[in-house]
Write an enzyme that holds these catalytic residues in place. Structure first.
Site, PDB file in Angstrom:
ATOM      1  CD  GLN A 141      23.177  59.571 -11.127  1.00 35.94           C
ATOM      2  OE1 GLN A 141      23.623  58.601 -10.521  1.00 35.94           O
ATOM      3  NE2 GLN A 141      21.923  59.981 -10.993  1.00 35.94           N
TER       4      GLN A 141
ATOM      5  CG  ASP B 153      24.693  66.979 -13.509  1.00 38.30           C
ATOM      6  OD1 ASP B 153      24.900  66.465 -12.389  1.00 38.30           O
ATOM      7  OD2 ASP B 153      23.626  66.818 -14.137  1.00 38.30           O
TER       8      ASP B 153
END
Lengths: 148, 405
Positions: free
Chosen positions: B196, B193
């Site tokens: 960020q 993921d």
């Protein structure tokens, strides 16, 4: 008109009456003999409140709350537990409407007792949910009492 | 080096605004807004549909954007970049399409304690659906993945390790290559993921070794509603489609259908061309600054912020102590003031921070907080923003404790 979300608004929001209830909440705890118990969470912040009520002869004899949350949530819960004693669920529903109106227009409603101090929340729409969290738990607990 | 505030219309119009919530969403430079307008004013049509020239222009704009974004993220094969609404949809695509095909009863799925709900819940629910084991790798006291535990958790029956590049709540930068090594050693896939990560760190997909890397455009100066996932071609080609509809089919027979080639197979329906075009403009803008400079700027700001915040009485900081070990995210609580009370008081001073559980409730339980305050930095932030945050926190502290007995 709601107090604007400026420094004066902040002073109204975090006035001593509110912070005092936050630091020394009244009626915090769980009732051993409750006719209704209900929990509500604010998924935005993870705060949660549980209200337990004892309704005797159609009148709230006792009400307590537990939970974690911001000063507005805790103060609102603490003041609310004081307000509901000796009132009928019908009267409390009426108070809830007046409380909602106060958050909408920002005018302190003295019929709500200590809760009138929360009129300053009106200018901070993001915090209305905090002020209403305990009310929602109370409504659920009263509903359960009515069904019991 | 920071980006000029004047490049960002919203920040230019509100000179006193201290925007410290870029981990939630970034402000947009004028070039992104202009690119979207320009697309609608010069090239708008439904891509892949018409034989007319304008549809061709829209198709070119869409796939040109894909090539630019793939290049920015270090992927040579642009057609393995699947556009989605963002990281959330990308992780759901992987968990739903790849997951249901490859994870079965008795298999194991591993995530970490610091995952955003978008990279936690899809795997949790997949495991429940198919009867697989769902295991959570815990963190060290300073908010890093416990790599020793991860090595033990990733057993022979593990099919997937899903982890974040950077923690949205703590800022911790994870060792992607090492996690990939652990997963691949037993034949599991590693899905990252990057929501960020991609905005703040140089990403070289082809060198990272991950099997899939997801990202969100709006956190990297692009518009909302666009993002994507880059994945190994073989993985995408062997995975069933996620959604069905227009564009993703090859032939539709009465009884069955066949699928279009990549990337179309995973992009059902009319695509978000304005989003892709806007995000391409955003990565051009980031390239102009250079991602190494973006990173250096954030390390400098984070180091300064950590030092300044530590001077406030009652300050409790979460995450790694060294600025180099984290992206531009600082998560904290101040004495007994609830994060929502704090953020309301900061807001009155024009300081925008996030207060809450940061869509990371499993992490909040582990650090014994119901919520924290999070300040996050990006290219347009300066040391003056940190100073404003610290000054506002001191005022809030004084206000809250003014009457305390």
């Amino acid at each position: 008109m709601p107090t604007p979300a400026d420094s004066a608004g902040l002073a109204a929001l975090y006035q001593e009456r509110i912070l005092e209830h936050y630091r020394r909440p009244r009626h915090k705890g769980a009732l051993e003999r409750a006719t209704g118990v209900h929990s509500v969470k604010n998924p935005l912040c993870g705060d949660a409140v549980t209200v337990s009520v004892l309704v005797v002869n159609g009148v709230v004899a006792d009400a307590r709350f537990t939970g974690t949350g911001c000063s507005i949530m805790q103060a609102s819960a603490s003041m609310l537990m004081e307000l509901v004693r000796e009132r009928t669920p019908h009267e409390i529903a009426d108070c809830a409407l007046r409380f909602d109106a106060m958050l909408a227009n920002g005018t302190a409603d003295e019929t709500l007792g200590a809760l009138s101090a929360l009129a300053g929340v009106a200018g901070f729409p993001a915090r209305h949910k905090c002020a209403k969290l305990a009310w929602r738990a109370l409504a659920g607990a009263l509903e359960q009492s009515a069904g019991a | 080096m920071s980006a000029p505030r004047a490049d960002f219309p919203l920040l230019a119009a509100q000179p006193s605004l201290v925007y410290l919530d870029s981990a939630a969403t970034a402000q947009k430079p004028r070039v992104v807004i202009d690119a979207i307008r320009d697309y609608y004013e010069t090239a708008n049509a439904n891509p892949h549909r018409g034989a007319y020239k304008l549809s061709g222009a829209a198709t070119d704009a869409y796939h040109g954007a894909r090539r630019e974004i793939a290049r920015f993220l270090g992927a040579a094969d642009a057609d393995t970049l699947i556009f989605t609404r963002g990281t959330t949809e990308a992780m759901n695509l992987l968990a739903t399409a790849w997951g249901h095909q490859h994870v079965h009863r008795g298999d194991r799925v591993v995530v970490t304690r610091m995952e955003h709900h978008a990279n936690f819940v899809p795997w949790q629910q997949l495991a429940r659906d198919v009867g697989a084991e769902f295991r959570i790798c815990e963190l060290t006291d300073d908010g890093r993945i416990d790599m020793d535990q991860l090595r033990l958790l990733v057993t022979a029956n593990t099919k997937v390790v899903a982890f974040g590049h950077v923690s949205n709540a703590l800022g911790t930068i994870n060792d992607v290559r090492e996690i990939v090594k652990i997963a691949h050693a037993i034949g599991a896939v590693a899905f990252c993921d990057g929501a960020q990560g991609a905005p703040h760190l140089r990403v070289e997909f082809d060198a990272l070794g991950v099997d899939a890397y997801a990202f969100s455009g709006h956190k990297m100066l692009g518009p909302m509603g666009i993002g994507g996932v880059i994945a190994r071609r073989a993985l995408l080609e062997s995975t069933h489609p996620y959604q069905f509809g227009g564009d993703m089919i090859e032939f539709v027979f009465d009884g069955d259908s066949t699928w279009n080639t990549l990337p179309h197979k995973f992009e059902a329906g009319t695509p978000n061309v304005e989003g892709a075009v806007g995000l391409a403009a955003a990565v051009r803008y980031l390239d102009g600054i250079d991602m190494d400079n973006v990173r250096a700027h954030e390390v400098e700001l984070t180091r300064y912020a950590l030092a300044q915040l530590a001077t406030i009485d009652g300050m409790q900081l979460f995450g790694p102590a060294a600025a180099e070990a984290r992206s531009g995210v600082v998560s904290f609580n101040l004495s007994d003031i609830h994060p929502h009370d704090l953020s309301t008081m900061l807001d009155v001073d024009g300081v925008c921070v996030r207060a809450g559980h940061h869509c990371a409730q499993p992490l909040m339980r582990a650090i014994h907080q119901t919520a924290t305050v999070r300040a996050s930095f990006y290219v347009y932030n300066t040391a003056a923003d940190v100073d404003a945050l610290v000054a506002s926190l001191r005022r809030a502290h004084a206000r809250f404790h003014a009457h305390a007995g």
